[in-house]
Enzyme design. Structure first.
Site, PDB file in Angstrom:
ATOM      1  CG  ASP A   1      -3.542  -3.507   1.066  1.00 41.45           C
ATOM      2  OD1 ASP A   1      -3.324  -4.520   1.749  1.00 41.45           O
ATOM      3  OD2 ASP A   1      -2.777  -3.100   0.182  1.00 41.45           O
TER       4      ASP A   1
ATOM      5  NE  ARG B   1      -2.766  -4.056  -6.894  1.00 41.99           N
ATOM      6  CZ  ARG B   1      -2.136  -4.774  -5.955  1.00 41.99           C
ATOM      7  NH1 ARG B   1      -0.930  -4.444  -5.562  1.00 41.99           N
ATOM      8  NH2 ARG B   1      -2.725  -5.821  -5.412  1.00 41.99           N
TER       9      ARG B   1
ATOM     10  CB  ALA C   1      -0.990  -0.038   1.164  1.00 41.08           C
TER      11      ALA C   1
HETATM   12  O1  MRU Z   1      -1.291  -7.167  -3.405  1.00 35.11           O
HETATM   13  P1  MRU Z   1      -0.169  -6.546  -2.602  1.00 35.11           P
HETATM   14  O2  MRU Z   1       1.069  -7.363  -2.589  1.00 35.11           O
HETATM   15  O3  MRU Z   1       0.067  -5.110  -2.984  1.00 35.11           O
HETATM   16  O4  MRU Z   1      -0.762  -6.548  -1.134  1.00 35.11           O
HETATM   17  C1  MRU Z   1       0.014  -6.014  -0.094  1.00 35.11           C
HETATM   18  C2  MRU Z   1      -0.586  -6.254   1.228  1.00 35.11           C
HETATM   19  O5  MRU Z   1      -1.676  -6.760   1.367  1.00 35.11           O
HETATM   20  C3  MRU Z   1       0.159  -5.742   2.392  1.00 35.11           C
HETATM   21  O6  MRU Z   1      -0.066  -6.550   3.499  1.00 35.11           O
HETATM   22  C4  MRU Z   1      -0.371  -4.336   2.625  1.00 35.11           C
HETATM   23  O7  MRU Z   1      -0.054  -3.493   1.579  1.00 35.11           O
HETATM   24  C5  MRU Z   1      -0.084  -3.718   3.898  1.00 35.11           C
HETATM   25  S1  MRU Z   1       1.583  -3.507   4.363  1.00 35.11           S
HETATM   26  C6  MRU Z   1       2.297  -2.388   3.437  1.00 35.11           C
END
Ligand code: MRU
Length: 342
Positions: free
Chosen positions: A234, A87, A46
């Site tokens: 997120d 996204r 995120a």
């Molecule tokens: O699909 P992604 O790899 O972008 O998902 C990331 C996550 O779910 C993380 O746990 C989330 O961004 C929180 S930590 C920065």
């Protein structure tokens, strides 16, 4: 290097699709390349995609041939829409775009001045992310005791942010403080962010860890082998419901059943006070190939019907506390998030 940085009109990011086998840097010279990198998860996590979106706008400002402030704002608007559509779940992406676009409108500058301002604002967002994560790491590390085994889901380390990380930042900080800890790393199907990225990062920092299949998490919790769960987020709704990588909900429910504290760690830019509860959070559905293939090799029958939600929502009743850069937020989340976000 940091996960993402911008120098002399070039945005460089670590290619997270290639790790841990190859360490490669991708260079983006226009905002379209940044949008593509977010979409195909060259960069993910995120806060990292929030910084990437801001740098995307910076490249759009540099690419624009506009000679007036109004024309530059119009070009930025076009780029903003493309970056926003990459996204849907991690709100840091929208947060960063809103921050740059809203403030850009109020700058009393000509085209050239505004161009420089957008680049500088993107750099500020990236720099602040590192400072915020440093504060969060300290707040979260204080919740970790000597001797704890911590279950972690997905990747929330330096790679998921500009640097330091969210949940993993707390774990690495606890280790740095000399606490003897062990981390159970969920592999995190289907994209394996845990096996590929979290395991790699923890090994770089020398944090003792064991990689486990997602399906093994319940076994370790029921056997009394886990003292805490740490995850990132997120998007957090105003009532404290947490959207995070798919599988987080299952971890939280089993943790609750076994009396294990469950902490979600996030910067305040991940908290979306415009959404009353987690059911309002848009959940990204990704390509079926992420489930049917591993490294391009098919593992399921051709033509099989697939569901691939990239995130799930954990209701606030399963969450012990939310850890932010401003402190640790405990229930009642509705009331305490309002105070934190003031
Ligand atoms: O699909 P992604 O790899 O972008 O998902 C990331 C996550 O779910 C993380 O746990 C989330 O961004 C929180 S930590 C920065």
């Amino acid at each position: 290097m940091r996960t993402i940085e911008m120098n002399n009109g070039v945005v460089k990011m670590i290619d997270q699709r290639k790790l841990p086998r190859q360490f490669e840097i991708v260079e983006c010279r226009d905002y379209g390349a940044v949008a593509h990198a977010i979409k195909d998860m060259t960069i993910r996590g995120a806060p990292a995609i929030g910084a990437a979106a801001a740098f995307g706008l910076a490249l759009a400002a540099l690419e624009s041939k506009a000679t007036t402030r109004e024309a530059l704002l119009r070009d930025l608007d076009v780029a903003e829409k493309i970056l926003r559509a990459t996204r849907p779940t991690a709100v840091n992406l929208m947060w960063a775009l809103d921050r740059v676009m809203k403030q850009a409108q109020t700058q009393n500058l000509d085209a050239s001045g505004l161009r420089d301002w957008v680049v500088a604002e993107a750099q500020r967002i990236a720099e602040e992310d590192v400072q915020i994560n440093t504060a969060m790491a300290k707040n979260g590390a204080a919740l970790i005791n000597d001797g704890d085994t911590i279950l972690h889901h997905c990747n929330t380390g330096p790679l998921a942010t500009v640097d330091i990380g969210t949940a993993l930042g707390c774990i690495i900080e606890a280790h740095r403080q000399g606490k003897k800890i062990h981390v159970l790393v969920d592999e995190t199907r289907p994209r394996l962010q845990g096996a590929r990225l979290t395991a790699w990062e923890l090994m770089q920092y020398g944090v003792p860890m064991t990689l486990i299949a997602d399906n093994a998490a319940g076994h370790y919790m029921r056997k009394g082998k886990v003292q805490k769960c740490f995850v990132g987020s997120d998007r957090v709704a105003a009532n404290g419901d947490v959207a995070n990588k798919v599988g987080t909900y299952k971890v939280a429910v089993v943790a609750h059943e076994n009396g294990i504290p469950f902490y979600a760690v996030m910067p305040t830019s991940t908290i979306d006070m415009t959404l009353a509860h987690g059911d309002d959070i848009p959940i990204e559905e990704r390509d079926a190939r992420e489930v049917t293939h591993i490294d391009g090799v098919p593992i399921a029958p051709e033509g099989v019907h697939v569901g691939n939600p990239a995130f799930d929502v954990t209701p606030n009743k399963y969450i012990t506390a939310l850890v932010t850069e401003r402190g640790v937020v405990r229930p009642p989340f509705g009331e305490n998030l309002l105070k934190t976000m003031k």
